[in-house]
Design a protein around this motif. Structure first.
Motif, PDB file in Angstrom:
ATOM      1  N   ARG A  29       0.948  -1.250   0.048  1.00  0.00           N
ATOM      2  CA  ARG A  29      -0.093   0.090   0.131  1.00  0.00           C
ATOM      3  C   ARG A  29       0.794   1.310  -0.107  1.00  0.00           C
ATOM      4  N   ARG A  30       1.775   1.251   0.868  1.00  0.00           N
ATOM      5  CA  ARG A  30       2.946   2.391   0.980  1.00  0.00           C
ATOM      6  C   ARG A  30       3.520   2.553  -0.314  1.00  0.00           C
TER       7      ARG A  30
ATOM      8  N   THR B 269       1.330   4.589  -2.576  1.00  0.00           N
ATOM      9  CA  THR B 269       0.996   5.990  -2.128  1.00  0.00           C
ATOM     10  C   THR B 269       2.428   6.816  -2.426  1.00  0.00           C
ATOM     11  N   SER B 270       3.537   5.973  -1.918  1.00  0.00           N
ATOM     12  CA  SER B 270       4.828   6.891  -2.114  1.00  0.00           C
ATOM     13  C   SER B 270       5.155   7.146  -3.409  1.00  0.00           C
TER      14      SER B 270
ATOM     15  N   HIS C 174      -3.123  -1.472  -4.831  1.00  0.00           N
ATOM     16  CA  HIS C 174      -1.981  -2.093  -4.083  1.00  0.00           C
ATOM     17  C   HIS C 174      -2.083  -3.518  -4.012  1.00  0.00           C
TER      18      HIS C 174
END
Ligand code: SF4
Length: 449
Positions: free
Chosen positions: A76-77, A80-81, A103
């Motif tokens: 998920r990160r 987003t990143s 994700h």
């Protein structure tokens, strides 16, 4: 006059990512050298001819690399990143505002692709480094690290539960109607044994993790007892590039893994622009007769110190070796001839040589109390592989051997430190040995750049 920035978002903009990502940006340069088009061919077997379009396999693999390069171990990160970074969007081939894959697609695709695809990526990156003349190949340093598994030791369950389940289902099939006899009450001794077992805590023999059955309970000085995988790695001593990485079960020792590692290290470094590996540097954990024989079988010269328990000479204990008759002589000039070969307890393929004195010879000896055993004779045990250990000892104790020892620790240990602290290998983020291997291969591609 003091300025104050007024912000009014533009409704329409004309924007090109390539104009805003500098030519010397890492991801821009990586995009220029890393050709992953081979993935379309190698992953085609995982897709049908019709239906909804999948994530682009090249985008997927690039996102995996981004995760390791940015030390992010959450899918998920990663998404987003990446969405917030112009250079990463450019690397992925996405435009500003263009929606990145969802994700959960990452974990699904990671499971879908076989381990071979990730190893192919690792080899492809290694080949690029070889072709650029960055890897010498001749000398490789190996080491391992325990990487925590994505499972808790507190969730381990007794293996006996599974056996009970199979017995229970068999009983159901055989005689559903019959009432089972009431189990006998446990005897006092059985109760005590069970209490002792419970206090001792779970072990790999009695318990397993249902969420990750390949993770193994282990520990080493400075590490807590928990579920781990063991990452085995080789590094080129000339360039500090990773030339091999593989996940093994946490409780598998270094010396049992080495024979499986060597052919793969040689294979990874086969090519026109690189020397075939000739020397392997490793620490004492990799030492065993089997490991030394595997080095010879792969035409490699090892620099591996013998285990601390290995005794080259017994002269300090008062026993001299007589190689003419293959026996020891004690300080009372009593011979201890070679008697037999025995296998080591728990390791049927490892053998030891037994030397024993005669009871009659030790009977009147003044040192009997401190030297002989309670049966009245002296027993000495040597490894059946002593000639191999001696050969290795001489090599390791030579001036070059001492040099190789410090070269090994200054080469492979910092690389492992970087992997663990900066490229997401602090913890295995997947479940199962095969999935762990995928993460290892991908994470190490990222550190080779
Ligand atoms: S006990 Fe036996 S082996 Fe030991 S010193 Fe005496 S004679 Fe030698």
């Amino acid at each position: 006059m003091q300025g104050k920035k007024a912000h009014q978002e533009s409704l329409f903009i004309q924007f090109q990512l390539s104009d805003h990502v500098p030519a010397d940006n890492f991801y821009r340069r990586l995009k220029g050298v890393l050709d992953l088009d081979f993935l379309y061919q190698s992953t085609s077997k995982y897709y049908g001819k019709e239906g909804q379009k999948s994530i682009d396999p090249v985008v997927f693999m690039k996102l995996m690399l981004v995760g390791y390069l940015e030390n992010i171990n959450s899918d998920r990160r990663i998404i987003t990143s990446s969405g917030m970074r112009m250079d990463i969007l450019y690397f992925l081939g996405y435009n500003l505002g263009e929606e990145l894959p969802w994700h959960s697609t990452l974990s699904r695709t990671r499971k879908l692709f076989g381990e071979k695809i990730f190893l192919e990526l690792f080899k492809q990156v290694l080949k690029l480094c070889i072709d650029k003349g960055l890897i010498a190949g001749k000398r490789q340093a190996v080491d391992s690290a325990l990487i925590p598994a994505n499972a808790s030791k507190y969730s381990m369950v007794e293996r006996i539960v599974m056996e009970d389940a199979s017995v229970f289902s068999r009983e159901l099939n055989e005689n559903i109607e019959q009432e089972r006899a009431k189990p006998e009450a446990p005897k006092e001794n059985d109760k005590n044994d069970q209490e002792k077992k419970d206090k001792k805590g779970p072990t790999n023999q009695t318990h397993y993790s249902p969420s990750d059955p390949d993770a193994r309970l282990t520990t080493k000085p400075g590490k807590p007892m928990r579920l781990y995988y063991r990452a085995q790695m080789s590094v080129d001593t000339a360039s500090h590039f990773i030339t091999y990485i593989q996940a093994f079960k946490g409780n598998e020792t270094d010396n049992t893994s080495l024979p499986a590692m060597l052919p793969q290290i040689v294979d990874n470094l086969s090519g026109a622009h690189v020397s075939r590996p000739e020397e392997i540097l490793a620490d004492t954990g990799y030492s065993s007769g089997k490991a030394i024989r595997a080095l010879t079988a792969n035409k490699l010269k090892g620099y591996i110190p013998n285990p601390g328990s290995y005794k080259s000479s017994r002269e300090a204990d008062g026993f001299t070796y007589d190689d003419k008759y293959d026996r020891y002589i004690c300080l009372m000039s009593v011979p201890l001839p070679f008697r037999r070969v025995e296998s080591v307890y728990g390791e049927p393929s490892v053998f030891k040589k037994i030397y024993e004195s005669n009871i009659s010879d030790c009977k009147n000896c003044p040192f009997k109390e401190i030297c002989a055993n309670n049966k009245g004779f002296k027993k000495l045990v040597d490894s059946a592989d002593k000639p191999l250990y001696e050969y290795m000892r001489k090599r390791v104790e030579s001036p070059k051997g001492k040099q190789m020892k410090s070269l090994r620790s200054s080469t492979v240990e910092p690389v492992f430190g970087s992997l663990i602290n900066y490229t997401g290998l602090k913890r295995i983020n997947t479940k199962g040995l095969k999935q762990a291997n995928k993460g290892n291969a991908c994470g190490c591609c990222s550190i080779q750049y």
